[in-house]
Design an enzyme around this catalytic site. Sequence first.
Site, short mmCIF file in Angstrom:
data_model
loop_
_atom_site.label_atom_id
_atom_site.label_comp_id
_atom_site.label_asym_id
_atom_site.label_seq_id
_atom_site.Cartn_x
_atom_site.Cartn_y
_atom_site.Cartn_z
CD GLU A 93 -1.20 -7.29 -5.45
OE1 GLU A 93 -0.21 -8.16 -4.43
OE2 GLU A 93 -1.90 -7.18 -3.84
CB CYS A 106 -9.96 -0.94 -5.52
SG CYS A 106 -9.26 -0.33 -4.41
CB CYS A 113 2.06 3.66 1.34
SG CYS A 113 0.76 5.01 1.83
CB CYS A 117 -1.51 3.04 8.00
SG CYS A 117 -1.76 4.28 7.69
CB CYS A 120 -1.47 -0.85 5.92
SG CYS A 120 -1.81 -0.62 4.11
CB CYS A 338 -9.62 -3.22 3.32
SG CYS A 338 -10.76 -1.66 2.35
S1 SF4 Z 1 -3.26 2.42 5.02
FE1 SF4 Z 1 -1.60 1.75 3.97
S2 SF4 Z 1 -1.50 2.28 1.72
FE2 SF4 Z 1 -3.86 3.09 3.19
S3 SF4 Z 1 -2.11 4.86 3.47
FE3 SF4 Z 1 -1.92 4.22 5.13
S4 SF4 Z 1 -0.27 2.78 4.92
FE4 SF4 Z 1 -0.63 3.90 3.00
#
Ligand code: SF4
Length: 347
Positions: A93, A106, A113, A117, A120, A338
């Site tokens: 996306e 963006c 990923c 995190c 996220c 975000c």
């Molecule tokens: S916030 Fe999400 S996209 Fe960004 S590094 Fe951490 S896991 Fe990856």
Amino acid sequence: MALKKDIRSLSKEELRSFFTSIGQQAYRGNQVYEWLWKKSVHSFDDMTNLTKEQRAMLADKYVINHIRVDQMQRSSDGTVKNAVRLHDGLIVESVLIPTDTRSTACVSSQVGCSLDCKFCATARLKRMRNLNPDEIYDQVVALDKESRHFYGRPLSNIVFMGMGEPLMNYKNVVQAVNLITSDDGLGMSPKRITISTSGVPKMIRQLADEGLKVKLAVSLHSAIDDIRTEIMPFNAKMDLGQLRSSLEYWYSKTKSRITYEYVVWEGINDKGSDIEALIEFCRFAPAKVNLIEYNPIDDGLYVQADDQVIKAYVKALESNGITVTVRRSRGKDIDAACGQLANKSTA
Ligand code: SF4
């Protein structure tokens, strides 16, 4: 049958050599390169300054892989989110964020990923693969077209803040930046590009040595190791001490101010000691803090702290001479904000 090679994996020099190797003039390579990047054509038939035979010969040997915007959603606040289908069917996306004077793209750098995190949505997808330079470039081209269409102006800024950790796809991200900034590509100033990382010290050093002149943003979220490790588990291996020393190196090489992205969550980093640690962390190099509004993902474990806490952060940072902005989220109604990018639209 052997798969045809993607012609956009060739550099301009390689295209020139290809033409000379088949007994033709090298400048044909320049022409093809211009069609592929500056003009972003998707078909050899569109390369109208080549002969029919040359177009057929290229189509016989190569393909032009390109992204397709599968679905475009427009938020009530004007934010646009593209679900972008890659040549192998995977989806990422990218988002266009307009303000009165700017259009910011963006873009994503990985499918899923590499990092984990806890707050996220993208982290749940796991890393499926890195994006190629052309797949990053094409996201920018698509958003630029949409900015011109909806807002009558080209893109003004690009942030690598979509899906993925850009510094874990280092080579391709650098190549994409080079294409975006090159006169053979989009000719954008690198100063208008921000690479946003969760903080991979070794790669921050490498980026400092690269001499790209881009800006750097770091998703910090806590300047206390135990807390940061809880919300960003990779911090156990790449802790704040290492991050700080890589950022000192970044600043010594680039003299470019560092932006820290920071979300304040209830019960996690909403205490006075958290604020003090952040102020301390901002001291070793010129810094700016973006306090970002959090968009809960469905499990509700992470909840944005209330306004009083945000105000306390702002007051303390400002009284210590640190620039701070509070970022309201954009595109919430279409899950474009975000931390919300998770391919829901196409799931
Ligand atoms: S916030 Fe999400 S996209 Fe960004 S590094 Fe951490 S896991 Fe990856």
